[in-house]
Write an enzyme that holds these catalytic residues in place. Structure first.
Site, PDB file in Angstrom:
ATOM      1  N   GLN A  18       8.543   2.451  16.443  1.00  0.00           N
ATOM      2  CA  GLN A  18       9.163   1.299  15.769  1.00  0.00           C
ATOM      3  C   GLN A  18      10.684   1.586  15.497  1.00  0.00           C
ATOM      4  O   GLN A  18      11.320   0.790  15.404  1.00  0.00           O
ATOM      5  CB  GLN A  18       8.536   1.184  14.254  1.00  0.00           C
ATOM      6  CG  GLN A  18       8.851   0.351  13.366  1.00  0.00           C
ATOM      7  CD  GLN A  18       8.007  -0.384  12.159  1.00  0.00           C
ATOM      8  OE1 GLN A  18       7.079  -1.041  12.455  1.00  0.00           O
ATOM      9  NE2 GLN A  18       8.470   0.519  11.073  1.00  0.00           N
TER      10      GLN A  18
ATOM     11  N   ALA B 230       0.760  -1.211  -0.085  1.00  0.00           N
ATOM     12  CA  ALA B 230       0.085  -0.121   0.095  1.00  0.00           C
ATOM     13  C   ALA B 230       0.885   1.302  -0.111  1.00  0.00           C
ATOM     14  O   ALA B 230       0.731   2.170   0.757  1.00  0.00           O
ATOM     15  CB  ALA B 230      -0.806  -0.147   1.406  1.00  0.00           C
TER      16      ALA B 230
ATOM     17  N   GLY C  81       5.824   8.571   1.044  1.00  0.00           N
ATOM     18  CA  GLY C  81       6.813   8.198   1.975  1.00  0.00           C
ATOM     19  C   GLY C  81       7.391   7.057   1.690  1.00  0.00           C
ATOM     20  O   GLY C  81       8.734   7.009   2.117  1.00  0.00           O
ATOM     21  N   HIS C  82       6.933   5.833   1.300  1.00  0.00           N
ATOM     22  CA  HIS C  82       7.844   4.716   1.080  1.00  0.00           C
ATOM     23  C   HIS C  82       8.736   4.919  -0.178  1.00  0.00           C
ATOM     24  O   HIS C  82       9.789   4.560  -0.327  1.00  0.00           O
ATOM     25  CB  HIS C  82       6.767   3.445   0.508  1.00  0.00           C
ATOM     26  CG  HIS C  82       5.886   3.038   1.576  1.00  0.00           C
ATOM     27  ND1 HIS C  82       4.501   3.413   1.782  1.00  0.00           N
ATOM     28  CD2 HIS C  82       6.197   2.385   2.863  1.00  0.00           C
ATOM     29  CE1 HIS C  82       4.049   2.866   2.794  1.00  0.00           C
ATOM     30  NE2 HIS C  82       4.988   2.231   3.461  1.00  0.00           N
TER      31      HIS C  82
ATOM     32  N   ARG D  87      -3.006   4.553   5.867  1.00  0.00           N
ATOM     33  CA  ARG D  87      -4.467   4.695   6.631  1.00  0.00           C
ATOM     34  C   ARG D  87      -5.119   6.189   6.229  1.00  0.00           C
ATOM     35  O   ARG D  87      -6.354   6.253   6.580  1.00  0.00           O
ATOM     36  CB  ARG D  87      -4.303   4.795   8.067  1.00  0.00           C
ATOM     37  CG  ARG D  87      -3.664   3.339   8.627  1.00  0.00           C
ATOM     38  CD  ARG D  87      -3.519   3.644  10.348  1.00  0.00           C
ATOM     39  NE  ARG D  87      -2.947   2.474  10.779  1.00  0.00           N
ATOM     40  CZ  ARG D  87      -2.999   2.306  12.001  1.00  0.00           C
ATOM     41  NH1 ARG D  87      -3.707   3.080  12.784  1.00  0.00           N
ATOM     42  NH2 ARG D  87      -2.323   1.203  12.336  1.00  0.00           N
TER      43      ARG D  87
ATOM     44  N   GLY E  75      10.951   4.632   7.935  1.00  0.00           N
ATOM     45  CA  GLY E  75      10.495   6.069   8.118  1.00  0.00           C
ATOM     46  C   GLY E  75      10.563   6.549   9.607  1.00  0.00           C
ATOM     47  O   GLY E  75      10.168   5.944  10.659  1.00  0.00           O
ATOM     48  N   GLN E  76      10.936   7.880   9.565  1.00  0.00           N
ATOM     49  CA  GLN E  76      10.869   8.457  11.024  1.00  0.00           C
ATOM     50  C   GLN E  76       9.276   8.493  11.373  1.00  0.00           C
ATOM     51  O   GLN E  76       9.036   8.996  12.801  1.00  0.00           O
ATOM     52  CB  GLN E  76      11.469   9.738  10.954  1.00  0.00           C
ATOM     53  CG  GLN E  76      13.022   9.383  11.009  1.00  0.00           C
ATOM     54  CD  GLN E  76      13.831  10.822  10.823  1.00  0.00           C
ATOM     55  OE1 GLN E  76      13.241  11.933  10.813  1.00  0.00           O
ATOM     56  NE2 GLN E  76      15.195  10.766  10.647  1.00  0.00           N
ATOM     57  N   LYS E  77       8.515   8.575  10.673  1.00  0.00           N
ATOM     58  CA  LYS E  77       7.125   8.650  10.818  1.00  0.00           C
ATOM     59  C   LYS E  77       6.528   7.814  12.176  1.00  0.00           C
ATOM     60  O   LYS E  77       5.878   8.025  12.963  1.00  0.00           O
ATOM     61  CB  LYS E  77       6.263   8.518   9.523  1.00  0.00           C
ATOM     62  CG  LYS E  77       4.673   7.942   9.800  1.00  0.00           C
ATOM     63  CD  LYS E  77       3.791   9.244   9.819  1.00  0.00           C
ATOM     64  CE  LYS E  77       2.420   9.019   9.864  1.00  0.00           C
ATOM     65  NZ  LYS E  77       2.068   7.822  10.295  1.00  0.00           N
TER      66      LYS E  77
END
Ligand code: PAF
Length: 308
Positions: free
Chosen positions: A177, A36, A40-41, A211, A171-173
């Site tokens: 994690q 998805a 960002g990816h 999302r 990702g820093q998002k």
């Protein structure tokens, strides 16, 4: 060159070794994803392609990190579009295994535990999520590791032992994690450099997320309050002012469609809240502002590194 799709671990090892050797490559990058894919990816993939001679992106919706079977079923599967996006960034190999390939004996009896760092913030509302995520990340980091025994002289300065350099991109998002993956790699001696890539935002400030597609136009508008509140803190940190978290909090709480879960300023490594006086005295140092909220049916997270 067009992207190659592999679905087995054996296929991934064979193809990555073949390509790296043919290029006399000195470095391999891994971009773990659940598909998805969005801009960002794409940024993760572009960064990996810039840094490495060979780049593998994995696409695997990991059942272990979903608390709820409905969420797992609802997670969008968009393989064709994902492959096109990865190919556009110059990714060489897409690794899209089945659940049976990754967990051949069913759910693993032994998992990575995320410990105290995984129990707070996101971990508090999603029990077991980070254990599941770290378990699959550990496996993916092993699968994506470059094969040993490349031609002499092919190693770069990042790999003085003669093995290709190995880097993985997150990702820093997903700040918690990323902090957990860094700690796992450091605490358990994984031979990989973990690279954090800055959050990509749409022009109005909303952090990109798979999302976001579930937000109605009104909810999307309401969700902008998250990044606005973070920006307020960033402005104050940059100006060496007290952060005044309370007024940023009031801004979020003024938005009726947003149900706040947490909003705090923490140490970027331990994710422990900063001492009260750091919020009230002029801000100095490094910190991370974390926020999570439900907007309509969608749980959103965002964060902002603060530095002054
Ligand atoms: O961030 C994600 O997309 C996932 O948590 C990851 C790192 C690919 C593990 O499944």
């Amino acid at each position: 060159m067009s992207i190659q799709l592999v679905t087995t671990v054996a296929g991934l090892h064979a193809e990555s070794a073949r390509l790296l050797s043919a290029r006399r490559g000195a470095s391999q990058g891994l971009v773990p994803t659940m598909g998805a894919l969005h801009e960002g990816h794409a940024e993760l993939a572009r960064t990996a392609v810039e840094h490495n001679d060979l780049v593998v992106a994995s696409i695997f919706v990991n059942p272990l990190q979903f608390g709820d079977a409905v969420d797992l079923d609802r997670y969008p599967r968009t393989l064709e579009a994902d492959l096109a996006l990865l190919e556009e960034q110059g990714v060489d190999l897409a690794f899209a295994p089945s659940v049976e390939e990754v967990y051949p004996g069913g759910e693993p009896l032994v998992r990575i535990t995320s410990g105290r760092l995984g129990e707070k913030w996101e971990g508090a509302s999603r029990p077991g999520h980070f254990d599941g995520a770290l378990t699959v990340v550990a496996k993916l980091l092993h699968y994506g590791m470059p094969a040993a025994g490349l031609p002499a002289g092919s190693a770069d300065a990042a790999s003085p032992g003669g093995l290709p350099a190995y880097r993985a991109y997150f990702g820093q998002k997903d700040a918690q994690q990323l902090a957990l993956v860094r700690r796992m790699a450091a605490d358990l001696n994984f031979p990989v450099e973990i690279v954090g890539v800055p959050t990509v935002r749409s022009a109005d400030g909303l952090a990109l997320s798979s999302r976001n597609r579930f937000l109605s136009p009104d909810e999307r508008e309401a969700a902008l309050v998250l990044s606005r509140a973070l920006r307020l803190l960033e402005e104050r940190a940059n100006a060496h002012e007290p952060l005044d978290l309370e007024s940023a909090l009031a801004l979020v709480e003024s938005q009726p469609l947003v149900e706040l879960d947490y909003f705090d300023v923490v140490d970027p490594g331990t994710l422990e809240p900063l001492a009260e006086n750091c919020r009230e005295t002029p801000f100095r140092g490094d910190a991370l502002a974390l926020i999570a909220a439900k907007v309509g049916p969608v749980r959103l997270i965002d964060n902002m590194p603060l530095s002054s």
